[in-house]
Design an enzyme around this catalytic site. Sequence first.
Site, mmCIF file in Angstrom:
data_model
loop_
_atom_site.group_PDB
_atom_site.id
_atom_site.type_symbol
_atom_site.label_atom_id
_atom_site.label_comp_id
_atom_site.label_asym_id
_atom_site.label_seq_id
_atom_site.Cartn_x
_atom_site.Cartn_y
_atom_site.Cartn_z
ATOM 1 N N HIS A 1 0.878 -1.254 0.101
ATOM 2 C CA HIS A 1 -0.060 0.082 -0.153
ATOM 3 C C HIS A 1 1.151 1.267 -0.008
ATOM 4 O O HIS A 1 1.937 1.430 0.411
ATOM 5 C CB HIS A 1 -0.989 -0.046 1.134
ATOM 6 N N GLU A 31 -1.664 -7.319 7.100
ATOM 7 C CA GLU A 31 -0.361 -7.399 7.462
ATOM 8 C C GLU A 31 -0.135 -8.276 8.699
ATOM 9 O O GLU A 31 -1.495 -8.520 9.395
ATOM 10 C CB GLU A 31 0.148 -5.960 7.951
#
Length: 230
Positions: free
Chosen positions: A12, A85
């Site tokens: 990201h 994550e």
Amino acid sequence: MRSTTQVFATRHGQTEWNAKALLQGHQESNLTDLGREQSRLLGVRLNEEPLMAIYSSASGRALSTARLIAEPRGLTVSELPGLEEMDLGQWQGLSFADVAERWPEAHDRFWSAPLEFEATAGGESFHDLYRRAAKCLARISQVHAGECVLLVTHSLVLKALWLVVTGRPLEDFWMTDEFAPGGLTLLEHRQEWEVSILDDRGHLSASAAPIATNTGSMAPELSSRRSNPA
């Protein structure tokens, strides 16, 4: 159907916590202006690629990045469980300096002995992360065999995917440099999986702002512990 399955993967764009070098994990932090620009530039880089689908982790920062790439192409973004994550438990929201002070032994194992690391402050192990990354790649290769897709995920997940594709052991987790926000990796499957592009950042040079590559999920001191892949 094409004979080659192409899986583009990216981290990201930069977030507010990235800019402050705070651990995010499963916590949320908005994209910065630079993060949105990184996402836009990555979208331009992918303009000529025949993307059939875009998948993202459920994290807001990944979804925002994915949508900035998807919307100009008229694509929708699908969440793919497992791309989130690494869950860092009580470490989330702290700096690595704070973590080292409060959990010195776990902090050292995190960097030096991934096989021995146990999430003593909650969260998950590197084994857990590896298994779900492998499961995601297997799912994509099954559903999109012979197609081209994009995964928008996180730095530690990208490291785990690199291990899966290269067949390297978990001990080599830190062998790759930190993955840059908006960098581009390409995993391809013909007879077997291979890494065709590893964290290409060339498209990001069009940004007027510097590209941060040592913030977010990684500790600033990582530069003294990392090495390029063999």
